[in-house]
Design an enzyme around this catalytic site. Sequence first.
Site, PDB file in Angstrom:
ATOM      1  N   ASP A  59       3.245 -28.689  -1.028  1.00 46.18           N
ATOM      2  CA  ASP A  59       2.414 -29.416  -1.845  1.00 46.18           C
ATOM      3  C   ASP A  59       2.217 -28.616  -3.178  1.00 46.18           C
ATOM      4  O   ASP A  59       1.430 -27.369  -3.012  1.00 46.18           O
ATOM      5  CB  ASP A  59       1.130 -29.483  -1.291  1.00 46.18           C
ATOM      6  CG  ASP A  59       0.233 -30.589  -2.071  1.00 46.18           C
ATOM      7  OD1 ASP A  59      -0.118 -31.676  -1.861  1.00 46.18           O
ATOM      8  OD2 ASP A  59      -0.178 -30.301  -3.235  1.00 46.18           O
ATOM      9  N   ASP A  87       4.333 -34.706  -5.790  1.00 46.42           N
ATOM     10  CA  ASP A  87       4.155 -33.377  -5.751  1.00 46.42           C
ATOM     11  C   ASP A  87       4.390 -32.588  -4.317  1.00 46.42           C
ATOM     12  O   ASP A  87       3.805 -31.579  -4.041  1.00 46.42           O
ATOM     13  CB  ASP A  87       2.927 -32.649  -6.565  1.00 46.42           C
ATOM     14  CG  ASP A  87       1.742 -32.557  -5.702  1.00 46.42           C
ATOM     15  OD1 ASP A  87       1.552 -33.609  -4.772  1.00 46.42           O
ATOM     16  OD2 ASP A  87       0.972 -31.759  -5.855  1.00 46.42           O
ATOM     17  N   GLU A  88       4.653 -33.543  -3.311  1.00 39.82           N
ATOM     18  CA  GLU A  88       4.342 -33.337  -1.961  1.00 39.82           C
ATOM     19  C   GLU A  88       5.686 -33.747  -1.152  1.00 39.82           C
ATOM     20  O   GLU A  88       5.811 -34.820  -1.069  1.00 39.82           O
ATOM     21  CB  GLU A  88       2.995 -33.975  -1.561  1.00 39.82           C
ATOM     22  CG  GLU A  88       2.604 -33.806  -0.227  1.00 39.82           C
ATOM     23  CD  GLU A  88       1.450 -34.574   0.234  1.00 39.82           C
ATOM     24  OE1 GLU A  88       0.675 -35.156  -0.882  1.00 39.82           O
ATOM     25  OE2 GLU A  88       0.988 -34.888   1.327  1.00 39.82           O
TER      26      GLU A  88
HETATM   27  N1  DCP Z   1      -3.200 -36.978  -9.188  1.00 35.06           N
HETATM   28  C1  DCP Z   1      -3.850 -38.277  -9.851  1.00 35.06           C
HETATM   29  N2  DCP Z   1      -5.039 -38.560  -9.382  1.00 35.06           N
HETATM   30  C2  DCP Z   1      -5.813 -37.935  -8.324  1.00 35.06           C
HETATM   31  C3  DCP Z   1      -5.248 -37.134  -7.464  1.00 35.06           C
HETATM   32  C4  DCP Z   1      -3.928 -36.556  -8.022  1.00 35.06           C
HETATM   33  O1  DCP Z   1      -3.450 -38.698 -10.878  1.00 35.06           O
HETATM   34  N3  DCP Z   1      -6.856 -38.754  -7.905  1.00 35.06           N
HETATM   35  C5  DCP Z   1      -2.154 -36.602  -9.742  1.00 35.06           C
HETATM   36  C6  DCP Z   1      -2.362 -35.285 -10.243  1.00 35.06           C
HETATM   37  C7  DCP Z   1      -2.145 -34.154  -9.479  1.00 35.06           C
HETATM   38  C8  DCP Z   1      -0.997 -34.788  -8.676  1.00 35.06           C
HETATM   39  O2  DCP Z   1      -1.203 -36.192  -8.513  1.00 35.06           O
HETATM   40  O3  DCP Z   1      -1.599 -33.059 -10.270  1.00 35.06           O
HETATM   41  C9  DCP Z   1      -0.857 -34.385  -7.202  1.00 35.06           C
HETATM   42  O4  DCP Z   1      -2.100 -34.494  -6.337  1.00 35.06           O
HETATM   43  P1  DCP Z   1      -2.723 -33.605  -5.618  1.00 35.06           P
HETATM   44  O5  DCP Z   1      -3.846 -33.965  -4.768  1.00 35.06           O
HETATM   45  O6  DCP Z   1      -1.671 -32.764  -4.917  1.00 35.06           O
HETATM   46  O7  DCP Z   1      -3.487 -32.522  -6.524  1.00 35.06           O
HETATM   47  P2  DCP Z   1      -2.885 -31.176  -7.459  1.00 35.06           P
HETATM   48  O8  DCP Z   1      -1.461 -30.952  -7.134  1.00 35.06           O
HETATM   49  O9  DCP Z   1      -3.275 -31.364  -8.874  1.00 35.06           O
HETATM   50  O10 DCP Z   1      -3.798 -30.180  -7.009  1.00 35.06           O
HETATM   51  P3  DCP Z   1      -3.870 -29.191  -5.430  1.00 35.06           P
HETATM   52  O11 DCP Z   1      -3.549 -27.730  -5.989  1.00 35.06           O
HETATM   53  O12 DCP Z   1      -5.025 -29.331  -4.872  1.00 35.06           O
HETATM   54  O13 DCP Z   1      -2.731 -29.748  -4.648  1.00 35.06           O
HETATM   55 MG    MG Z   2      -0.696 -30.767  -5.372  1.00 32.75          MG
END
Ligand code: DCP
Ligand code: MG
Length: 436
Positions: free
Chosen positions: A24, A137-138
Amino acid sequence: MTGGSRLPGTPDGDGRDAIVLHVDMDCFYAACERRREPELRGEPVVVGMGYDPGESHGAVATASYEAREYGVESAQAIGEALDRLPRRAAAETDPDLDPAATGHYRPVDIDYYESVGEEVKEILHDSADVVREVSIDEAYLDVTDRTAWTVAEGFARHVKNRIDREVGVTASVGVAPNMSAAKIASDHDKPDGLVVVEPGEVRSFLAPLDAGEIHGVGPVTARELRELGIETAGDLAGADPDALEARFGERGAELYRRARGEDDREVTPRGRPKSLSRESAFTEATDDPDRKRERVRTLAEAVADRARRKGALYRTIAIKAVTPPFDVNTRATSLPGPVDDPELVEEVAVELLGEFDDESVRKVGVRVSNLSFAAGEQTSLGGWDGQSAPDGDAERTGVADSFDASDPPELDDDSNGPTDAETDADPAGQSSLADF
Ligand code: DCP
Ligand code: MG
């Protein structure tokens, strides 16, 4: 690996435990912004959806870990984020503001993030025989045949380092004998984490964690569990399974198994889509042929561009026209062979739309399907309706790159989600917990 009934920690037919990686990316959208704007490294960065530079509307898609220190989090209103973390520019005019306690705000650029995501996925497909892409991203990787438990940490570190070095964004990686433990492990030491949970350690690794960390336990379930005196995964693992089932049904039994580290799902491949589509609603239905054509042209270009980035060739080009109130009409043309030809997509889509020239249309879409990939993977025709929910993620702010972001969600067709759709080779999904 064959047979879905193998228990974690139970050797498979070859006498080995499965080795599952969950990858992730860290604060992914913000990491992408930093990749192309290195001055943002180490700074608080907020990426806003439906946000325009200098404005305060929209919602936080993600925030860098530096910005999270100020209480900025996903799905928060930009206005609230600005209260907690003012814009850097504000510090220039307001002498009371400490510039160090301000941040950088950027609007979502989903096309760019997707292209970065594709670079990451290339490395993942290179590292594993089975990759299950879950979101931009996962992904889960089954690397049982690529490494051994004794050296799994080094293997995972290599994958992680390649992503960092070759793509310029960081990932957190969890390694475990099953999917749910791997997912919890990747989240355990974010950002830039690498957590390995060996086959015999799953239950003891989970035990001290909050029950809310178990896949499928949302805030509501967590509250109900607390009412039963269940705070940790260990409490859940030690609870009376019959009582859990009486309270939560089959789901209760499943949560119980997950808390004990039991998850017999196999990593099944997903990620090579069956079709790619993009659609857009008009604020009000229109019968203006030029407007419809113009919109379809833009969608065709976007779809062809996505196909090219994914290395997909297509044999079928289709359009969708939704006429009031909710009639979904699709028209398709199949080609004699697979192509990568953006102009042809536009031409065919506009031609197919001709049938609706005199009709009032409230939404249009363009789809390419019957895809094949350079790597030789061949998939069959997909439908408009095959988009599946991301595993386990209850709510996202969504991808607001539609033309009319204010268009309300509808239940009549597949518009109740991102306007970009990829139909799935495995529409049923594989997790009964995914829809909680
Ligand atoms: N995303 C979004 N709305 C949300 C959650 C996430 O648009 N409510 C988008 C933005 C994030 C991406 O999806 O960058 C990936 O989601 P993640 O939950 O993996 O969050 P992040 O990668 O940003 O942070 P982390 O480091 O916690 O994984
Ligand atoms: Mg993420």
